[in-house]
Design a protein around this motif. Structure first.
Motif, PDB file in Angstrom:
ATOM      1  N   TRP A 111       0.472  -0.978   0.045  1.00  0.00           N
ATOM      2  CA  TRP A 111       0.297  -0.129   0.180  1.00  0.00           C
ATOM      3  C   TRP A 111       1.061   1.279   0.088  1.00  0.00           C
ATOM      4  O   TRP A 111       1.657   1.362   0.677  1.00  0.00           O
ATOM      5  N   CYS A 112       0.683   2.118  -0.865  1.00  0.00           N
ATOM      6  CA  CYS A 112       1.668   3.322  -1.023  1.00  0.00           C
ATOM      7  C   CYS A 112       0.875   4.221  -0.597  1.00  0.00           C
ATOM      8  O   CYS A 112      -0.196   4.361  -1.324  1.00  0.00           O
ATOM      9  N   ASP A 113       1.623   5.063   0.243  1.00  0.00           N
ATOM     10  CA  ASP A 113       0.523   6.457   0.518  1.00  0.00           C
ATOM     11  C   ASP A 113       1.396   7.492  -0.806  1.00  0.00           C
ATOM     12  O   ASP A 113       1.820   6.992  -1.908  1.00  0.00           O
ATOM     13  N   THR A 114       0.693   8.797  -0.421  1.00  0.00           N
ATOM     14  CA  THR A 114       0.967   9.247  -1.325  1.00  0.00           C
ATOM     15  C   THR A 114       2.755   9.509  -1.858  1.00  0.00           C
ATOM     16  O   THR A 114       2.680   9.769  -3.204  1.00  0.00           O
ATOM     17  N   GLU A 115       3.346  10.339  -0.524  1.00  0.00           N
ATOM     18  CA  GLU A 115       5.084   9.675  -1.020  1.00  0.00           C
ATOM     19  C   GLU A 115       5.672   8.655  -1.531  1.00  0.00           C
ATOM     20  O   GLU A 115       6.473   9.169  -1.869  1.00  0.00           O
ATOM     21  N   GLU A 116       5.434   7.570  -0.810  1.00  0.00           N
ATOM     22  CA  GLU A 116       5.729   6.764  -1.101  1.00  0.00           C
ATOM     23  C   GLU A 116       5.676   5.956  -2.950  1.00  0.00           C
ATOM     24  O   GLU A 116       6.157   5.616  -3.802  1.00  0.00           O
ATOM     25  N   GLN A 117       4.600   6.986  -3.256  1.00  0.00           N
ATOM     26  CA  GLN A 117       4.121   6.798  -4.923  1.00  0.00           C
ATOM     27  C   GLN A 117       5.091   6.766  -5.944  1.00  0.00           C
ATOM     28  O   GLN A 117       5.560   6.504  -7.072  1.00  0.00           O
ATOM     29  N   ASN A 118       5.528   8.340  -5.244  1.00  0.00           N
ATOM     30  CA  ASN A 118       6.706   8.948  -5.675  1.00  0.00           C
ATOM     31  C   ASN A 118       7.839   8.060  -5.516  1.00  0.00           C
ATOM     32  O   ASN A 118       8.817   7.588  -6.536  1.00  0.00           O
ATOM     33  N   SER A 119       8.523   7.828  -4.414  1.00  0.00           N
ATOM     34  CA  SER A 119       9.839   7.202  -3.483  1.00  0.00           C
ATOM     35  C   SER A 119       9.600   5.857  -4.264  1.00  0.00           C
ATOM     36  O   SER A 119      11.357   5.484  -4.660  1.00  0.00           O
ATOM     37  N   SER A 120       8.425   4.939  -4.354  1.00  0.00           N
ATOM     38  CA  SER A 120       8.778   3.648  -4.688  1.00  0.00           C
ATOM     39  C   SER A 120       9.693   3.524  -6.227  1.00  0.00           C
ATOM     40  O   SER A 120      10.471   2.755  -6.360  1.00  0.00           O
ATOM     41  N   PHE A 121       8.409   4.321  -7.649  1.00  0.00           N
ATOM     42  CA  PHE A 121       9.798   4.297  -8.081  1.00  0.00           C
ATOM     43  C   PHE A 121      10.619   5.368  -8.518  1.00  0.00           C
ATOM     44  O   PHE A 121      11.492   5.112  -9.296  1.00  0.00           O
ATOM     45  N   ALA A 122      11.231   6.045  -8.047  1.00  0.00           N
ATOM     46  CA  ALA A 122      12.046   6.530  -8.117  1.00  0.00           C
ATOM     47  C   ALA A 122      13.489   5.780  -7.841  1.00  0.00           C
ATOM     48  O   ALA A 122      14.769   5.920  -8.244  1.00  0.00           O
ATOM     49  N   GLU A 123      12.950   5.473  -6.568  1.00  0.00           N
ATOM     50  CA  GLU A 123      14.271   4.323  -6.075  1.00  0.00           C
ATOM     51  C   GLU A 123      14.356   2.816  -6.013  1.00  0.00           C
ATOM     52  O   GLU A 123      15.044   2.580  -5.952  1.00  0.00           O
ATOM     53  N   TRP A 124      12.853   2.564  -6.903  1.00  0.00           N
ATOM     54  CA  TRP A 124      12.514   1.173  -7.151  1.00  0.00           C
ATOM     55  C   TRP A 124      13.294   0.553  -5.943  1.00  0.00           C
ATOM     56  O   TRP A 124      13.595  -0.420  -6.180  1.00  0.00           O
TER      57      TRP A 124
END
Length: 284
Positions: A111-124
């Motif tokens: 479950w990605c919150d708003t911040e994790e939606q960006n960081s998950s793909f930026a940092e994989w």
């Protein structure tokens, strides 16, 4: 350095004159014949220059080449050590894989919150969170079911939307060497090749609850608590198959197909035997 016509004395052939040389060889004319030698290796023990100034300059060149040679040998030795270490790691991983029993639910949905939606793909990578109570309170969760056959599914839902509208944002295989029970920091890194991020339009068509179901409550769509839950292997295969169908760009479609094929191979799934999605959304 120009050594042509410089006088030399050879330990065996006597006095001679340099007639030709390059970076790797030198030719010297002696009284009866010409001889070729390896340059600059012949100097020192076997061959002496008469001109002391030139001899000093040549000595510096020889010293430099010797340092370069030793450095090259050191690099080769270090490379061999790294190769041996890598081989040991690979053998260790292969042994673990050989003894690893394939779990039917060895995938993770996150479950990605708003911040994790960006960081998950930026940092994989994603963070599995921390333990909330007990002796290990505050320590990172160990994703113990995840292995080299595992994928991480990234999902999100707008705060104003009902849970049934949870969307799939992307998916990745875990890093090639990842073993969940050995993960101490809670971070789950992505595979270098098998990773997919969906566009907003694609994500709108990939609803999480189309695939996921709690068999005890087959029509219930609630996440409750926690950052992640484990997910059936076949459900991820269904999702990957549908992503392949969604992709219109040939290169993206090919990558999605390769991902799907790799996932099926790692999880011993036969595509022709894969059922259609039958999640909670399909049972309303």
């Amino acid at each position: 350095m120009n050594l042509i016509n410089k006088k030399v004395t050879h330990k065996r052939f006597g006095i001679g004159s340099i007639v030709e040389h390059n970076d790797s060889s030198i030719e010297i004319h002696f009284a009866s014949e010409n001889k070729k030698f390896v340059f600059p290796d012949v100097f020192g023990e076997h061959l002496k220059l008469h001109d002391k100034s030139v001899a000093n300059s040549l000595e510096k060149i020889i010293q430099k080449k010797e340092l370069e040679r030793k450095e090259e040998e050191w690099k080769k030795e270090e490379e061999k050590k790294l190769q041996r270490k890598y081989q040991e790691l690979r053998l260790g991983h292969e042994k673990l894989m050989k003894n690893h029993k394939l779990h039917p639910e060895s995938q993770m949905v996150f479950w990605c919150d708003t911040e994790e939606q960006n960081s998950s793909f930026a940092e994989w990578k994603v963070f599995s969170g921390v333990i909330k109570s007990g002796n290990n309170q505050g320590k990172p969760n160990k994703p113990i079911r995840l292995h080299q056959n595992s994928a991480v599914l990234l999902t999100a839902i707008d705060s104003s939307m009902p849970e049934k509208d949870r969307r799939i944002l992307g998916v990745y295989m875990v890093n090639e060497d990842f073993i969940g029970k050995l993960c101490e920091n809670g971070y789950i890194p992505a595979h270098s090749e098998y990773r997919l991020q969906l566009t907003e339009q694609e994500s709108d068509q990939m609803l999480f609850w189309k695939y996921y179901v709690n068999e005890k409550f087959p029509q219930k769509m609630t996440w409750n608590t926690g950052k992640y839950r484990y997910f059936e292997n076949s459900w991820v295969a269904q999702i990957l198959r549908d992503i392949v169908s969604l992709k219109s760009d040939p290169k993206e479609r090919e990558l999605a197909q390769q991902f799907f094929d790799h996932f099926c191979k790692m999880n011993q799934i036969i595509e022709q035997e894969l059922p259609k999605p039958n999640g909670a959304l399909m049972r309303i």
